[in-house]
Design a protein around this motif. Structure first.
Motif, short mmCIF file in Angstrom:
data_model
loop_
_atom_site.label_atom_id
_atom_site.label_comp_id
_atom_site.label_asym_id
_atom_site.label_seq_id
_atom_site.Cartn_x
_atom_site.Cartn_y
_atom_site.Cartn_z
N ARG A 2 -5.04 -3.76 5.07
CA ARG A 2 -3.69 -3.44 4.59
C ARG A 2 -3.29 -2.12 5.24
NH1 ARG A 2 -2.58 -6.88 0.47
NH2 ARG A 2 -0.84 -5.61 -0.29
N ILE A 4 -0.09 0.44 7.16
CA ILE A 4 1.30 0.77 7.43
C ILE A 4 1.40 1.60 8.71
CG2 ILE A 4 2.09 0.66 5.05
CD1 ILE A 4 2.03 3.74 4.99
N ALA A 27 1.50 -8.33 11.56
CA ALA A 27 1.90 -9.13 10.39
C ALA A 27 1.26 -10.52 10.40
CB ALA A 27 3.42 -9.25 10.32
N PHE A 32 -1.65 -7.28 5.14
CA PHE A 32 -0.41 -6.54 4.86
C PHE A 32 -0.13 -5.58 6.01
CE2 PHE A 32 2.14 -3.13 3.03
CZ PHE A 32 3.07 -3.82 2.25
N ALA A 34 3.08 -3.16 7.27
CA ALA A 34 4.41 -2.65 6.94
C ALA A 34 4.80 -1.52 7.87
CB ALA A 34 4.45 -2.18 5.49
N LYS A 50 11.22 -10.22 9.89
CA LYS A 50 11.51 -10.46 8.47
C LYS A 50 10.26 -10.46 7.61
CE LYS A 50 15.79 -13.04 9.31
NZ LYS A 50 16.50 -14.35 9.15
N ASN A 51 9.11 -10.77 8.19
CA ASN A 51 7.87 -10.82 7.41
C ASN A 51 7.16 -9.46 7.36
OD1 ASN A 51 7.15 -10.89 10.11
ND2 ASN A 51 5.36 -12.19 9.77
N PRO A 53 7.29 -5.83 5.68
CA PRO A 53 7.90 -4.95 4.67
C PRO A 53 8.30 -3.62 5.30
CG PRO A 53 5.88 -5.94 3.83
CD PRO A 53 5.93 -6.25 5.30
N TYR A 54 9.44 -3.10 4.87
CA TYR A 54 9.98 -1.88 5.49
C TYR A 54 10.41 -0.89 4.40
CZ TYR A 54 13.46 1.18 7.67
OH TYR A 54 14.18 2.27 8.08
N LEU A 55 10.06 0.38 4.62
CA LEU A 55 10.44 1.45 3.69
C LEU A 55 11.07 2.60 4.47
CD1 LEU A 55 10.32 2.82 0.85
CD2 LEU A 55 8.07 3.71 1.54
N TYR A 74 4.33 3.99 -2.84
CA TYR A 74 4.36 2.77 -2.02
C TYR A 74 2.96 2.41 -1.54
CZ TYR A 74 5.93 -0.53 1.58
OH TYR A 74 6.13 -1.66 2.34
N ASN A 78 0.85 -0.91 -2.90
CA ASN A 78 0.49 -1.95 -1.93
C ASN A 78 -0.95 -1.87 -1.46
OD1 ASN A 78 3.11 -3.51 -1.32
ND2 ASN A 78 3.77 -1.36 -1.18
#
Length: 359
Positions: A2, A4, A27, A32, A34, A50-51, A53-55, A74, A78
């Motif tokens: 996972r 980011i 992805a 996970f 992001a 689209k798949n 996740p964005y912050l 966040y 996650n």
């Protein structure tokens, strides 16, 4: 895993494109993947799959407690294991590590000019490097600099990759004559050295032969940009030199071009050269950073020293006057990019490094 990716903005620069590229590619490979933008959104926002996740943190200052807590929540929600921070976003990631120490932190350096700097120029980075589990760099010289100046023991060279984005719009139409378009994909800022290209183009009088020059990259409307526009105006190049600002449809733009050029005085591993290769363009490139490894002179492109105006003019003359050379070196670079710098190959290398860091 996972993971980011963190980047300070989504303007269309090399580090930003790689952060988006990694998030998108991973992805389909991990549980996970992001993307987090800290300070500013930009053109690349539309290229996040689209798949993924964005912050957006909307960080307002160097130490923004509200943004930092938003990021911590966040990450905790996650169950993030690895934070992969690109470029200047290392500081936000370092602060996150201080208040959420269970994460593994990777810093990814894309800034080729750092090899000319000292520890004194990078005191905050030196301090933050104590918290990095690993450092990724985009060329071997940067690897040596990090090993010599920072505290992190694990430093890994990870080449960049390029791919045709899923969102491949066709909105930008280049002016000028088909078959005689020079394109430079680089934001209008130091050390991209656009003025050298303008001078060479003008002094060779390529406009008289039907050639045109096209600058694709963010226009910051500052002194650098004004100097370029003043040169265009004073030399009456309005009908042959065009500035387009940042654009999303790079591959469509390159499909209309003939020669791809990069003239930077400093580089890490320019994504633009990979994109030129994907588009089968003949390439004229600066020889700094990783450029002279990616481009084999007289085989997959022509190289010049960015401070040697006569060498630039000589190589530009060769490319603009010989269609056979353009065709062959364009094909050679395309084959090298597809074989050595494919997304699949680089992502597998990245995954191996993630696994070793996580274990």
């Amino acid at each position: 895993m996972r993971i980011i990716q963190i980047i300070d903005s989504l303007d269309a620069g090399g580090a930003e494109r790689m952060a988006v590229g990694y998030a998108n590619a991973l992805a389909n490979e991990i549980k996970f993947s992001a993307l987090v933008a800290t300070r500013k959104e930009g053109n690349l926002r539309n290229q996040i799959n689209k798949n993924v996740p964005y912050l957006f943190l909307n960080k307002k200052r160097a130490i923004d407690f509200s943004a930092l807590l938003k990021l911590r929540n966040y990450v905790r929600k996650n169950k993030i294991e690895i934070v992969h921070a690109h470029g200047t976003s290392f500081f936000t990631a370092f602060l996150l590590k201080l208040i959420y120490p269970t994460i593994k932190l990777i810093w990814h350096d894309h800034y080729g000019a750092r090899v000319k700097q000292s520890k004194t120029n990078n005191l905050i980075l030196v301090m933050a490097s104590l918290s990095f589990s690993a450092i990724f760099v985009v060329n071997p010289k940067m690897k040596k600099w990090a090993e010599r100046n920072l505290f992190t023991k694990k430093v890994v060279f990870i080449p960049n990759f390029a791919e045709v984005p899923h969102l491949n719009s066709r909105q930008t139409v280049l002016r000028g004559q088909l078959g005689k378009r020079l394109v430079c994909v680089a934001n209008l800022k130091k050390p991209k050295n656009h003025i050298a290209l303008l001078c060479a183009f003008n002094e060779l009088q390529l406009y008289k032969l039907g050639w045109s020059m096209h600058f694709i990259g963010k226009d910051f409307h500052d002194g650098y940009s004004s100097a370029l526009k003043d040169y265009i105006n004073s030399n009456e190049l309005h009908d042959s030199v065009f500035i387009y600002d940042a654009q999303n449809d790079i591959q469509h733009i390159l499909s209309q071009a003939t020669i791809g050029i990069l003239a930077s005085t400093d580089e890490g591993f320019p994504v633009a050269l990979l994109e030129y290769g994907l588009a089968k363009l003949a390439v004229l490139s600066t020889n700094v950073g990783y450029c002279s490894t990616l481009i084999s002179h007289n085989f997959s492109g022509l190289l010049f020293h960015p401070h040697d105006k006569e060498e630039l003019k000589e190589q530009l003359h060769i490319l603009t006057s010989n269609a056979e050379i353009r065709l062959q070196i364009g094909l050679n670079l395309h084959q090298k990019v597809m074989k050595t710098y494919s997304k699949e190959k680089i992502i597998q290398l990245l995954l191996q490094e993630y696994k070793s860091i996580k274990s």
